[in-house]
Motif scaffolding. Structure first.
Motif, mmCIF file in Angstrom:
data_model
loop_
_atom_site.group_PDB
_atom_site.id
_atom_site.type_symbol
_atom_site.label_atom_id
_atom_site.label_comp_id
_atom_site.label_asym_id
_atom_site.label_seq_id
_atom_site.Cartn_x
_atom_site.Cartn_y
_atom_site.Cartn_z
ATOM 1 N N UNK A 281 -32.335 -42.927 32.125
ATOM 2 C CA UNK A 281 -33.654 -43.646 32.029
ATOM 3 C C UNK A 281 -34.748 -42.663 31.378
ATOM 4 N N UNK A 282 -34.333 -41.301 31.587
ATOM 5 C CA UNK A 282 -35.500 -40.259 31.000
ATOM 6 C C UNK A 282 -34.952 -39.860 29.672
ATOM 7 N N UNK A 283 -34.161 -40.881 29.022
ATOM 8 C CA UNK A 283 -33.899 -40.870 27.518
ATOM 9 C C UNK A 283 -33.276 -39.202 27.246
ATOM 10 N N UNK A 284 -32.526 -38.652 28.293
ATOM 11 C CA UNK A 284 -31.965 -37.003 28.088
ATOM 12 C C UNK A 284 -30.617 -37.141 27.483
ATOM 13 N N UNK A 285 -30.306 -36.093 26.720
ATOM 14 C CA UNK A 285 -28.848 -35.890 26.426
ATOM 15 C C UNK A 285 -28.531 -34.311 26.744
ATOM 16 N N UNK A 286 -27.235 -33.749 26.529
ATOM 17 C CA UNK A 286 -26.811 -32.891 26.860
ATOM 18 C C UNK A 286 -26.139 -31.887 25.700
ATOM 19 N N UNK A 287 -26.648 -30.834 25.480
ATOM 20 C CA UNK A 287 -26.111 -29.977 24.366
ATOM 21 C C UNK A 287 -25.428 -28.813 25.086
ATOM 22 N N UNK A 288 -24.358 -27.904 24.488
ATOM 23 C CA UNK A 288 -23.751 -26.963 25.143
ATOM 24 C C UNK A 288 -23.767 -25.606 24.385
ATOM 25 N N UNK A 289 -24.012 -24.576 25.118
ATOM 26 C CA UNK A 289 -23.872 -23.270 24.620
ATOM 27 C C UNK A 289 -22.523 -22.507 25.440
ATOM 28 N N UNK A 290 -21.529 -22.255 24.602
ATOM 29 C CA UNK A 290 -20.245 -21.855 25.069
ATOM 30 C C UNK A 290 -19.764 -20.399 24.682
ATOM 31 N N UNK A 291 -19.130 -19.635 25.675
ATOM 32 C CA UNK A 291 -18.256 -18.449 25.522
ATOM 33 C C UNK A 291 -17.739 -18.036 26.782
ATOM 34 N N UNK A 292 -17.203 -16.837 26.695
ATOM 35 C CA UNK A 292 -16.244 -16.114 27.757
ATOM 36 C C UNK A 292 -17.437 -15.926 28.984
ATOM 37 N N UNK A 300 -32.125 -31.987 26.703
ATOM 38 C CA UNK A 300 -32.984 -32.148 25.782
ATOM 39 C C UNK A 300 -33.442 -33.637 25.749
ATOM 40 N N UNK A 301 -34.324 -34.246 25.061
ATOM 41 C CA UNK A 301 -34.456 -35.664 24.822
ATOM 42 C C UNK A 301 -33.959 -36.097 23.655
ATOM 43 N N UNK A 302 -33.642 -37.400 23.578
ATOM 44 C CA UNK A 302 -32.846 -37.810 22.428
ATOM 45 C C UNK A 302 -33.861 -37.632 21.289
ATOM 46 N N UNK A 303 -33.405 -37.285 20.016
ATOM 47 C CA UNK A 303 -34.158 -37.261 18.850
ATOM 48 C C UNK A 303 -34.840 -35.857 18.819
ATOM 49 N N UNK A 304 -34.503 -34.738 19.617
ATOM 50 C CA UNK A 304 -34.924 -33.566 19.342
ATOM 51 C C UNK A 304 -34.143 -32.623 18.033
ATOM 52 N N UNK A 305 -35.161 -32.145 17.256
ATOM 53 C CA UNK A 305 -34.543 -31.254 16.416
ATOM 54 C C UNK A 305 -34.199 -29.981 16.655
ATOM 55 N N UNK A 306 -33.476 -29.483 15.700
ATOM 56 C CA UNK A 306 -32.616 -28.124 16.228
ATOM 57 C C UNK A 306 -33.522 -26.826 16.566
ATOM 58 N N UNK A 307 -35.013 -26.784 16.039
ATOM 59 C CA UNK A 307 -35.819 -25.738 16.455
ATOM 60 C C UNK A 307 -36.183 -26.006 18.014
ATOM 61 N N UNK A 308 -36.595 -27.093 18.175
ATOM 62 C CA UNK A 308 -37.043 -27.579 19.448
ATOM 63 C C UNK A 308 -35.751 -27.495 20.484
ATOM 64 N N UNK A 309 -34.774 -27.834 20.149
ATOM 65 C CA UNK A 309 -33.370 -27.834 20.805
ATOM 66 C C UNK A 309 -33.177 -26.060 21.443
#
Length: 368
Positions: A281-292, A300-309
């Motif tokens: 509903x809030x137009x949100x998506x998820x991205x990951x940073x992953x490591x040990x 972030x919101x859908x449509x977010x470009x890399x620098x803002x992410x």
């Protein structure tokens, strides 16, 4: 990114029971996650994501930080709330701060639970809530006109345009119509900003939740009415039994919950569906940073470009952004290691114009 969904509804519709189920079920599962209840009517809830366990198995991180969303149990909404009846003013100050509204509508009969209007009538209940919200938006708009009109003497064309669009909005609201029907028709970016700055209640995203009895998990004659109204308004809709969700929330382990759901013939709890619906509903998506060290889910919101992410992690990441090295979650799950993904040519180096997608696993290069 801290985003809030406000839970509203008339008294005795199951609103507070739902909120308590949301927060108590999360308490049981959040021992390893940063979790807090900000105050008695605000709870931070983990967004269910089946990818977490799979990525944990691959990266074996020392810490996991999931996506979260805040739910606010907004009390005091009764007929006359816009004029201060009940806890009206307190309610309206709370709801103005949320990003989306979840409207719980009673769709069950129970002689032991009093209905404030004496009978179960979802259409009437929705009308009461919407009328109060529209009346408050009308009050906000009138104050906006008074405030903006003070600058008309300057001859500034932008101020005149702002007063004009606010006056048209006032006429629209006076006709008992939701603000979003007005804002959806606006073409001018300046007009959109003028309206956006008012934080109108009926311009927020809406999710209708039909609270049914435990024998009507797929809906009934009352929920059908709510579904029809939601469709006409372009709002989201779902059914759930708050009573069932309350019972599930009291179970301590995932295994117990899974067994309970199986007995009911359900694949997932209504709470999980509700949280996912609120996220969408809030137009949100998820991205990951992953490591040990850490598996971190970033919202972030859908449509977010890399620098803002990147900026969601730290403002320096956005200011000094150079590039993003991106792997798709499905690829790492298929090939098991980042080295194998890279060997297959599936690690992508993206620049400033790259639009992030749900499930991206990112490593940022920056220089400040």
């Amino acid at each position: 990114m801290s985003l809030r969904c406000g839970i509203v509804g008339l008294p005795n519709v199951g609103k507070s029971t739902l909120f308590n189920a949301l927060t108590s079920s999360q308490n049981a599962e959040a021992a390893n996650y940063p979790f807090c209840t900000i105050d008695p009517n605000v709870g931070t809830v983990i967004v269910p994501d089946e990818r977490i366990d799979k990525l944990v198995a691959l990266y074996n991180p020392k810490k996991v930080i999931p996506s979260t969303i805040e739910f606010v149990d907004i009390a005091g909404l009764v007929k006359g709330a816009s004029k201060g009846e009940g806890l009206g003013n307190q309610f309206l100050s709370h709801i103005r701060e949320v990003d989306a509204i979840i409207h719980i509508v009673r769709c069950f009969e129970d002689d032991n639970v009093i209905h404030v209007e004496g009978k179960v009538n979802p259409a009437d209940d929705i009308e009461v809530i919407e009328t109060e919200l529209i009346l408050k938006d009308l009050d906000t708009t009138e104050k906006g006109i008074d405030r903006t009109s003070k600058g008309l003497k300057s001859g500034d064309k932008k101020i005149k345009a702002a007063v004009d669009v606010l006056t048209k909005l006032k006429e629209h609201l006076s006709g008992g119509r939701l603000a979003k029907y007005f804002t959806n028709e606006l073409d001018s970016e300046d007009d959109k900003i003028t309206i956006r700055d008012l934080h109108l209640l009926t311009d927020k995203p809406f999710l209708y939740v039909a609270n049914v009895d435990d024998s009507s998990s797929k809906g009934n004659k009352y929920s059908d009415i709510v579904k029809e109204i939601a469709a006409k308004e372009g709002a989201n809709f779902m059914t759930l039994s708050v009573q069932i969700e309350s019972e599930i929330s009291q179970l301590e382990t995932k295994e117990e919950k899974a067994e309970f759901l199986k007995e009911l013939g359900l694949e997932a709890s209504g709470l999980d569906r509700l949280i996912r619906e609120a996220y969408a509903l809030l137009n949100l998506i998820t991205y990951f940073t992953a490591g040990e060290k850490e598996l971190h889910l970033w919202t972030i919101h859908k449509g977010t470009k890399a620098p803002a992410a990147a900026g969601v992690i730290h403002t320096d990441f956005e200011k000094g952004f150079i590039r993003a090295e991106v792997i798709k979650c499905k690829d790492i799950l298929e090939y098991k290691t980042e080295a194998a993904v890279k060997e297959k040519g599936l690690l992508h180096v993206e620049g400033k114009d790259y639009v992030f997608e749900d499930g991206d696993i990112a490593n940022f290069r920056f220089n400040v």
